[in-house]
Design an enzyme around this catalytic site. Structure first.
Site, PDB file in Angstrom:
ATOM      1  N   LYS A   5       0.870  -1.168   0.000  1.00  0.00           N
ATOM      2  CA  LYS A   5       0.000   0.000   0.000  1.00  0.00           C
ATOM      3  C   LYS A   5       0.909   1.220   0.000  1.00  0.00           C
ATOM      4  O   LYS A   5       1.724   1.404   0.898  1.00  0.00           O
ATOM      5  CB  LYS A   5      -0.903  -0.001   1.241  1.00  0.00           C
ATOM      6  CG  LYS A   5      -1.897   1.151   1.270  1.00  0.00           C
ATOM      7  CD  LYS A   5      -2.891   0.961   2.406  1.00  0.00           C
ATOM      8  CE  LYS A   5      -3.948   2.042   2.397  1.00  0.00           C
ATOM      9  NZ  LYS A   5      -4.979   1.805   3.457  1.00  0.00           N
ATOM     10  N   ASP A 100     -14.549   1.556  11.124  1.00  0.00           N
ATOM     11  CA  ASP A 100     -14.777   1.667   9.680  1.00  0.00           C
ATOM     12  C   ASP A 100     -15.031   0.291   9.065  1.00  0.00           C
ATOM     13  O   ASP A 100     -14.511  -0.034   7.994  1.00  0.00           O
ATOM     14  CB  ASP A 100     -13.580   2.350   9.008  1.00  0.00           C
ATOM     15  CG  ASP A 100     -13.915   2.860   7.605  1.00  0.00           C
ATOM     16  OD1 ASP A 100     -15.117   3.025   7.298  1.00  0.00           O
ATOM     17  OD2 ASP A 100     -12.984   3.094   6.813  1.00  0.00           O
TER      18      ASP A 100
END
Length: 221
Positions: A5, A100
């Protein structure tokens, strides 16, 4: 097989930079088969890099979208839900609120239907929190009252998980764009009625009426 990432730091403010650093810190805490494993993070060429486990070729969101109108068979669905819950159990036992939980942040390897929870940028180590974070369509009612400084706890993850389960069973969002709830029930010709009761309990408006992750797992085969 690893995943990288990579986030450009050029246009990020300090809070956003801290969120990505925090994600790496949270991931490094876990060694659980249902949570994306962290290996290393570093900054190079003005980019923040997180090296992590390759968690599958799709998010749960894309998996649901690709189904179109073909409902997921009960056995597969049970397997998917149990894995998500086992990952969330580890998170909650570590005294972390993910904040989340959504199909965007749950990864699936379609070949063997392995599930992993990721994206811990909004997570917090706390029994309670005040900040308004997460995706609007998966946000518990108490998280939307930030102006009143309403305190919330791990049950916000349970509400979000309820929205995810609703989506897995119906292939539709629980809330529309105006945050109006859907009245559609799951298909009881295909699925056991226990799932409807479980989803309803997870989506309770009052947080203290929602089950814990252990109570949810006790109802899954």
């Amino acid at each position: 097989m690893y995943a990288l990432k990579q986030i450009s730091l050029e246009k990020l403010n300090e809070k956003e930079k801290n969120d990505y650093e925090k994600e790496a810190q949270f991931l490094s805490r876990f060694n659980n088969e249902y949570i994306v494993k962290y290996y290393e993070s570093f900054i190079k060429d003005n980019k923040f890099n997180i090296i992590m486990e390759y968690a599958g070729n799709k998010t749960l969101k894309s998996y649901i979208k690709d189904r179109e109108n073909e409902l997921i068979d009960p056995k597969t669905l049970n397997n998917i839900i149990k894995q998500i819950c086992l990952g969330l159990k580890e998170i909650h036992e570590s005294n972390i609120i993910h904040r989340d939980i959504s199909p965007d942040n749950i990864f699936i390897d379609e070949e063997n239907l392995k599930i992993k929870i990721g994206d811990f940028g909004f997570s917090t180590i706390s029994q309670y929190s005040y900040s308004q974070v997460g995706k609007y369509k998966y946000m518990a009612p108490e998280m939307q009252e930030e102006i009143q400084k309403v305190r919330y706890n791990k049950s916000v993850d349970i509400f979000a998980l309820g929205c995810v389960l609703y989506e897995l069973f119906t292939l539709r969002n629980y809330y529309d764009d105006d945050r109006q709830k859907k009245v559609e029930k799951i298909n009881l010709d295909i699925y056991d009625e226990k799932w409807q009761k479980l989803i309803d309990s997870m989506l309770a408006i009052e947080y203290h009426n929602r089950p814990s992750i252990d109570e949810i797992l006790s109802k899954i085969d």
